[in-house]
Design an enzyme around this catalytic site. Structure first.
Site, PDB file in Angstrom:
ATOM      1  N   GLU A  38       0.943 -12.119 -10.156  1.00 51.63           N
ATOM      2  CA  GLU A  38      -0.345 -11.526 -10.465  1.00 51.63           C
ATOM      3  C   GLU A  38      -0.251 -10.547 -11.640  1.00 51.63           C
ATOM      4  O   GLU A  38       0.577  -9.624 -11.627  1.00 51.63           O
ATOM      5  CB  GLU A  38      -0.901 -10.818  -9.216  1.00 51.63           C
ATOM      6  CG  GLU A  38      -2.235 -10.139  -9.412  1.00 51.63           C
ATOM      7  CD  GLU A  38      -3.311 -11.081  -9.932  1.00 51.63           C
ATOM      8  OE1 GLU A  38      -3.445 -12.191  -9.395  1.00 51.63           O
ATOM      9  OE2 GLU A  38      -4.018 -10.708 -10.891  1.00 51.63           O
ATOM     10  N   THR A  80      -6.838 -16.005 -12.312  1.00 50.01           N
ATOM     11  CA  THR A  80      -5.752 -16.682 -11.586  1.00 50.01           C
ATOM     12  C   THR A  80      -6.041 -18.167 -11.410  1.00 50.01           C
ATOM     13  O   THR A  80      -5.154 -19.010 -11.576  1.00 50.01           O
ATOM     14  CB  THR A  80      -5.544 -16.071 -10.182  1.00 50.01           C
ATOM     15  OG1 THR A  80      -5.397 -14.668 -10.291  1.00 50.01           O
ATOM     16  CG2 THR A  80      -4.315 -16.659  -9.505  1.00 50.01           C
ATOM     17  N   HIS A 195      -2.367  -6.339  -8.610  1.00 49.64           N
ATOM     18  CA  HIS A 195      -3.736  -6.654  -9.041  1.00 49.64           C
ATOM     19  C   HIS A 195      -4.467  -5.349  -9.287  1.00 49.64           C
ATOM     20  O   HIS A 195      -4.268  -4.378  -8.562  1.00 49.64           O
ATOM     21  CB  HIS A 195      -4.447  -7.470  -7.952  1.00 49.64           C
ATOM     22  CG  HIS A 195      -5.725  -8.104  -8.415  1.00 49.64           C
ATOM     23  ND1 HIS A 195      -6.848  -7.373  -8.730  1.00 49.64           N
ATOM     24  CD2 HIS A 195      -6.037  -9.401  -8.623  1.00 49.64           C
ATOM     25  CE1 HIS A 195      -7.801  -8.210  -9.117  1.00 49.64           C
ATOM     26  NE2 HIS A 195      -7.346  -9.449  -9.067  1.00 49.64           N
ATOM     27  N   ASP A 254       0.309 -14.852 -14.457  1.00 46.55           N
ATOM     28  CA  ASP A 254      -0.948 -15.622 -14.509  1.00 46.55           C
ATOM     29  C   ASP A 254      -1.840 -15.220 -15.687  1.00 46.55           C
ATOM     30  O   ASP A 254      -2.443 -16.078 -16.324  1.00 46.55           O
ATOM     31  CB  ASP A 254      -1.707 -15.597 -13.163  1.00 46.55           C
ATOM     32  CG  ASP A 254      -2.188 -14.219 -12.725  1.00 46.55           C
ATOM     33  OD1 ASP A 254      -1.808 -13.211 -13.359  1.00 46.55           O
ATOM     34  OD2 ASP A 254      -2.947 -14.155 -11.734  1.00 46.55           O
ATOM     35  N   HIS A 255      -1.911 -13.922 -15.985  1.00 45.00           N
ATOM     36  CA  HIS A 255      -2.784 -13.441 -17.074  1.00 45.00           C
ATOM     37  C   HIS A 255      -2.528 -11.964 -17.279  1.00 45.00           C
ATOM     38  O   HIS A 255      -1.743 -11.354 -16.555  1.00 45.00           O
ATOM     39  CB  HIS A 255      -4.262 -13.696 -16.742  1.00 45.00           C
ATOM     40  CG  HIS A 255      -4.654 -13.162 -15.393  1.00 45.00           C
ATOM     41  ND1 HIS A 255      -4.772 -11.825 -15.131  1.00 45.00           N
ATOM     42  CD2 HIS A 255      -4.880 -13.794 -14.217  1.00 45.00           C
ATOM     43  CE1 HIS A 255      -5.092 -11.657 -13.871  1.00 45.00           C
ATOM     44  NE2 HIS A 255      -5.156 -12.831 -13.267  1.00 45.00           N
TER      45      HIS A 255
HETATM   46  C1  GP9 Z   1      -7.217 -13.716  -5.610  1.00 43.82           C
HETATM   47  C2  GP9 Z   1      -6.109 -13.528  -6.553  1.00 43.82           C
HETATM   48  C3  GP9 Z   1      -6.512 -12.658  -7.709  1.00 43.82           C
HETATM   49  O1  GP9 Z   1      -6.955 -14.593  -4.579  1.00 43.82           O
HETATM   50  O2  GP9 Z   1      -5.572 -14.742  -6.943  1.00 43.82           O
HETATM   51  O3  GP9 Z   1      -7.427 -13.282  -8.501  1.00 43.82           O
HETATM   52  P1  GP9 Z   1      -7.777 -12.784  -9.965  1.00 43.82           P
HETATM   53  O4  GP9 Z   1      -8.805 -11.691  -9.866  1.00 43.82           O
HETATM   54  O5  GP9 Z   1      -6.528 -12.285 -10.605  1.00 43.82           O
HETATM   55  O6  GP9 Z   1      -8.309 -14.000 -10.634  1.00 43.82           O
HETATM   56 MN    MN Z   2      -4.676 -12.996 -11.172  1.00 40.13          MN
END
Ligand code: GP9
Ligand code: MN
Length: 408
Positions: A38, A80, A195, A254-255
């Site tokens: 994340e 994500t 996150h 992921d980002h």
């Molecule tokens: C939610 C997690 C976070 O299940 O994958 O999502 P994001 O806000 O990073 O897209």
């Molecule tokens: Mn994410």
């Protein structure tokens, strides 16, 4: 629509690059454990705050892994879910919205489905509600046999923070589920603690990160450090359970976690001038491919999440020629060294294009736009073709005409 597909397929086929024979099939029949980290950006790797490493485990791991230090996320509004989409399909996400919500019923030819056809069990692990990002529906189209979502985890006040289950108990509980899977398996694990807004219990704070004027960035560095510890423990557990040796572990960010309002502070922290070139560099995420028994090395090919599908399949000894992939095997000697962002910015081995400006990649110097011009056509074409595939649900024709025939 059939005609559109013929053009697209021709474009993709003519840009196919052959796998590197030194790597093709080196992980044949092994389990694949994909870990989506994340909000994890590449700048944390090999960086210290107050003399302490932010990612001590990953820093050691990359010494015995294939570490791609020129790798970019390509996500858009789908965050994500976009990264999951891009990684599994080697297609781009959409310019607006999240494909997971807009086109979950399309026909796809995703890595899990392909591996299922090769006898793999496929599963995704993520301790959030199954409907988040419409995963429960989309996963069926991507070919996941199983989805271990929130209901499969023991989540209490004590073991959760912020968005939910903390990464350490998440990995612990996931290993219990993982060891019951029939092998070989393709398993994707998605972390959560790092996150926004990057909250952490005192007891999970391993380093003092009060180093910048942005509270968000400071907290981010601490939650990344926690995530790194969770990964260390996960690798220990894989070894204890005897899963390590017969697996390969693919780890990617992921980002971005640090967003626009903190770009300037982050540039400062990185010792860089704050401009469009630096902001592109911030889109780097780590990619680590760990193959137990192999020494690995650092690879500087310029690539992105779109490249993971052919890269993984080739390591497993599965041919991808003829598939509708926009990405290329990162181990291939003929990789185009191009990472296209969803908004049209791009990175090559020599140039970075952003805000209508062409930069020299390494120095950040602005140069004549003609140096970047050669790529504009490819960039526009790829993004348009990918959109056409998604909006027109074109893979259903591909299945009918080619894919099913191949399967027989
Ligand atoms: C939610 C997690 C976070 O299940 O994958 O999502 P994001 O806000 O990073 O897209
Ligand atoms: Mn994410």
């Amino acid at each position: 629509e059939d005609n559109d597909l013929i053009d697209i397929k021709h474009y993709i086929d003519s840009h196919f690059v052959k796998p590197n024979p030194d790597y093709f099939g080196i992980a044949k029949d092994r389990n694949v454990i994909v870990i989506s980290l994340e909000s994890t950006q590449n700048f944390v790797i090999n960086r210290t705050v107050n003399g302490k490493e932010i990612t001590p485990f990953l820093n050691d791991l990359i010494e015995e892994s294939y570490y791609f230090n020129n790798f970019y996320h390509q996500t858009g509004q789908g965050k994500t879910s976009d990264s999951e989409f891009i990684v599994d399909n080697s297609l781009y996400g959409l310019g607006r919205g999240a494909v997971f919500f807009t086109h979950p019923k399309n026909e796809y030819m995703a890595t899990p489905e392909i591996l299922a056809n090769h006898g793999y069990t496929t599963a995704s692990f993520h301790a959030n509600t199954k409907v988040f990002w419409n995963r429960d529906e989309m996963y069926q189209s991507l070919g996941y046999d199983r989805f271990y979502h929130l209901d499969y985890y023991d989540v209490t006040d004590d073991n959760s923070i912020g968005w939910g289950l903390k990464d350490i108990p998440f990995f612990e509980q996931s290993v219990s589920l993982l060891k019951e899977l029939p092998q070989p398996f393709y398993a994707k694990l998605i972390t959560l603690t790092n996150h926004h807004p990057f909250v952490l219990d005192e007891s999970d704070t391993f380093i003092d990160t009060n180093v910048t004027e942005s509270a968000t960035l400071n907290q981010y560095l601490a939650t990344v450090r926690y995530e790194d510890e969770a990964l260390r423990l996960f690798f220990e557990q894989l070894k204890e359970e005897g899963l390590y040796d017969q697996s390969i572990i693919v780890i990617y960010g992921d980002h971005n976690g640090i967003i626009e309002k903190d770009f300037e502070v982050l540039s400062d922290f990185l010792g860089k001038e704050y401009n469009a070139h630096t902001v592109v560099e911030m889109q780097q995420v780590p990619l680590i491919i760990h193959i137990p028994g192999q020494e690995g090395k650092t690879i500087s090919t310029v690539g992105g999440q779109i490249d993971l599908k052919p890269t993984i399949l080739h390591l497993l000894g599965i041919e991808t020629e003829g598939q509708l992939n926009f990405g290329h095997d990162l181990f291939s000697l003929d990789h185009p060294n191009l990472a296209i962002f969803r908004d049209g910015r791009f990175v090559t081995d020599q140039y970075i294009f952003a805000e209508n400006t062409c930069y020299v990649k390494d120095s950040g110097k602005i140069i004549d736009g003609s140096y970047c011009e050669h790529y504009h056509d490819i960039v526009t074409k790829e993004l348009n073709y990918s959109d056409q595939i998604i909006y027109g649900d074109l893979i259903r024709f591909y299945h009918k005409d080619l894919y099913d025939i191949k399967k027989e």
